[in-house]
Motif scaffolding. Structure first.
Motif, short mmCIF file in Angstrom:
data_model
loop_
_atom_site.label_atom_id
_atom_site.label_comp_id
_atom_site.label_asym_id
_atom_site.label_seq_id
_atom_site.Cartn_x
_atom_site.Cartn_y
_atom_site.Cartn_z
N HIS A 153 0.75 -1.18 0.15
CA HIS A 153 -0.01 -0.14 -0.29
C HIS A 153 0.77 1.43 -0.04
O HIS A 153 0.65 2.22 -0.84
CB HIS A 153 -0.96 -0.04 1.29
N ASN A 157 -1.26 4.88 -5.45
CA ASN A 157 -2.08 4.58 -4.18
C ASN A 157 -2.68 5.91 -3.42
O ASN A 157 -3.00 5.90 -2.41
CB ASN A 157 -1.39 3.72 -3.30
N HIS A 212 -6.60 7.67 -7.43
CA HIS A 212 -6.75 6.46 -6.67
C HIS A 212 -8.22 6.08 -5.90
O HIS A 212 -8.64 5.25 -5.79
CB HIS A 212 -5.75 6.53 -5.46
#
Lengths: 164, 419
Positions: free
Chosen positions: B163, B243, B411
């Motif tokens: 992540h 992300n 994102h």
């Protein structure tokens, strides 16, 4: 001409008169006169922590020496600070004065303070226990320290664009 | 037919370079965000230094949900949900403290600080209750990177490292600025309530276009030395790590200045102990590099903003209300540095800070502005023509460009569309 407070014998009348004068200056945003009320070396503090006196080692909402107080006031006055331009109007009541202790040079006072602010059509209130350490000088009382303990100091606060 | 209809919805709300105003005030979208973002992705919860001793606990949050962060009797950090499995009462109403167990006040069920049910009152009333199944729930996945504790309510999904991706280097850079390599969160939090959607805050953190205007009051009274960073001629860049993680990278400017601690608007002579500790820890050459580059300015999606000298933890409350929890970063074992970090933090952020009160005013006026229904969209095209890739392949732009917003929305859309 009114009598100056007597060192070691400062009365409730003396401190009440002085602190009401301060409150009036702040509501009228007469900040230059307010800055001149300060003696050297002290702090204007709005702590977060409700118990601690160790302001230097914790975060506070404000922890202003003379330089920071001056900067805070200039920032309000110059009109570039979007959060205080226009400034909120405030009306404050200071009461329940108690002289905690005094010696020949200083007197420590606590009081209750309620501030109502009005801006953009909404009003907010702040309640605080305020402690002052006042210096007794030949010209009268001056502020050495002012500690504003907001009732909700450790809660989620909205922006504050004036002085308590 | 659901698929195409859903896709149409997001097509209409999030276009390249512009987004619909309802994304900031629609309560249905807010509820959807809680499920698809806050209860899915990795969310920063707290720092392990906030619970330094066994049995310490502190109340934190995962999005709108309170979380009890404890260090259990074995020294493990636990993220417990503060809801008694019996009738839902809170088992702890204190902000922080030191307790080995928590007792629900309603019927006296008692839980260990690792969540296990230890006992309940009048046990003979239960024939077959499985104690092992009646413990406090926990945040589903917990991960710790260099002391920063993140939680995810999704059982599956990317690891924390996946992540964070390239943003992980920012956490390393931050820790490098500590002579012990460790950051501590020990100064206490300023909590600032804002009547604005959380995404206005998120987008503002790496918006280098506003400081010259919104923060002119602090520049006019304090010599902050950061005007060079956010002018039209700035050499600083904005970067997207993917992300949703975005940063302003001022290192090109600091390297041009070539002065240690210029990033902190000070000089080595002012922090002699810190400088000596850094030299001893890293060697003079590496220490000098670290002290020239300084700490990062990065918005780690969705809620951890590392702003050079402080962290902000952004908490959504409702579509039009958020809390910013702010504290000064502290470097373990560096008291002179830490004192200055606290002073600068108090001056700049929190409800009466010289910087944040002004940002917050902007968020709130943005939010109110959206009640005016035309134009329906917000315009985010600044610098589209000058986006480029850096040597690591990350998208970068000028310090004043809307690149961070565009990348956050890209994102955001991928999470919200994900079925």
């Amino acid at each position: 001409m009114k009598d100056l407070p007597v060192k070691g014998e400062v009365t409730l009348q003396d401190v009440t008169e002085f602190l009401w004068h301060e409150a009036d200056l702040l509501d009228r945003r007469d900040y230059d006169t307010w800055l001149a009320l300060w003696a050297e070396g002290g702090f204007y503090v709005i702590p977060v922590d409700k118990e601690s006196e160790d302001f230097a080692n914790l975060l506070n909402i404000a922890y202003d020496n003379a330089t920071m107080r001056e900067m805070r006031v200039r920032r309000f006055q110059q009109g570039f600070s979007i959060s205080s331009a226009p400034p909120a109007d405030s009306v404050r009541t200071v009461s329940r004065f108690v002289i905690e202790e005094q010696d020949s040079d200083t007197v420590r006072v606590r009081a209750a303070q309620h501030v109502v602010e009005d801006k953009f059509g909404r009003q907010r209130t702040f309640a605080a226990n305020v402690t002052w350490v006042l210096q007794v000088t030949d010209e009268g009382l001056m502020i050495r320290d002012k500690i504003v303990r907001l009732l909700n100091s450790d809660g989620m606060l909205t922006s504050i664009s004036y002085l308590f | 037919m659901d698929g195409p209809v859903l896709a149409d919805k997001w097509d209409a709300l999030i276009e390249p370079g512009r987004v619909h105003g309802s994304l900031y005030y629609d309560t249905a979208i807010f509820k959807e965000e809680i499920e698809k973002i806050w209860f899915t992705t990795w969310v920063y919860i707290g720092h392990e230094s906030e619970v330094p001793n066994n049995n310490d606990f502190v109340t934190k949050a995962l999005g709108p949900m309170p979380v009890l962060m404890t260090r259990d009797r074995k020294g493990e950090v636990q993220l417990l949900l503060n809801r008694c499995p019996h009738r839902g009462n809170a088992v702890c109403v204190l902000e922080k403290g030191n307790k080995a167990s928590f007792t629900c006040p309603y019927h006296s069920w008692t839980f260990s600080n690792d969540g296990a049910l230890i006992g309940y009152a009048f046990p003979d009333g239960y024939q077959k209750a499985e104690k092992s199944e009646l413990g406090l729930s926990k945040v589903t996945r917990v991960a710790n990177y260099r002391g920063f504790i993140f939680g995810s309510m999704a059982a599956e999904g990317p690891t924390l490292e996946e992540h964070l991706g390239g943003a992980i280097t920012a956490l390393d850079r931050l820790c490098d600025n500590s002579p012990t390599g460790e950051v501590e969160i020990t100064a206490g939090f300023l909590q600032h309530r804002t009547k604005a959607n959380w995404k206005f805050i998120l987008e503002n953190e790496c918006d280098g276009y506003h400081p010259a205007f919104v923060h002119s009051s602090i520049f006019s009274v304090a010599d902050s030395g950061i005007t060079d960073l956010y002018g039209a001629d700035a050499v600083a860049v904005t970067r997207s790590f993917g992300n949703g993680h975005t940063e302003v990278d001022p290192r090109p400017e600091f390297r041009r200045r070539d002065k240690p601690l210029s990033w902190f608007n000070t000089k080595p002579e002012r922090l002699p102990d810190y400088v000596q500790q850094m030299n001893e820890a890293y060697g003079p050459e590496r220490a000098r590099e670290i002290m020239i580059d300084g700490t990062p300015h990065i918005m780690i999606f969705p809620n951890l903003f590392i702003a050079e000298i402080q962290i902000f933890v952004i908490q959504p409350v409702s579509a039009n209300e958020s809390i910013q929890h702010v504290t000064a970063l502290q470097f373990k074992g560096a008291p002179d540095m830490n004192r200055r970090l606290r002073q600068q933090t108090m001056g700049s952020v929190g409800p009466a800070g010289f910087l944040l009160a002004d940002d917050t005013e902007m968020y709130e006026r943005n939010q109110r502005g959206l009640e005016i229904r035309d134009p329906e969209y917000l315009y985010l095209k600044r610098g589209e023509h000058r986006e480029r890739h850096d040597e690591d392949g990350y998208l970068i732009g000028h310090a004043t460009d809307d690149l961070p917003s565009r990348e956050i929305w890209k994102h955001y859309r991928s999470l919200m569309e994900d079925k």
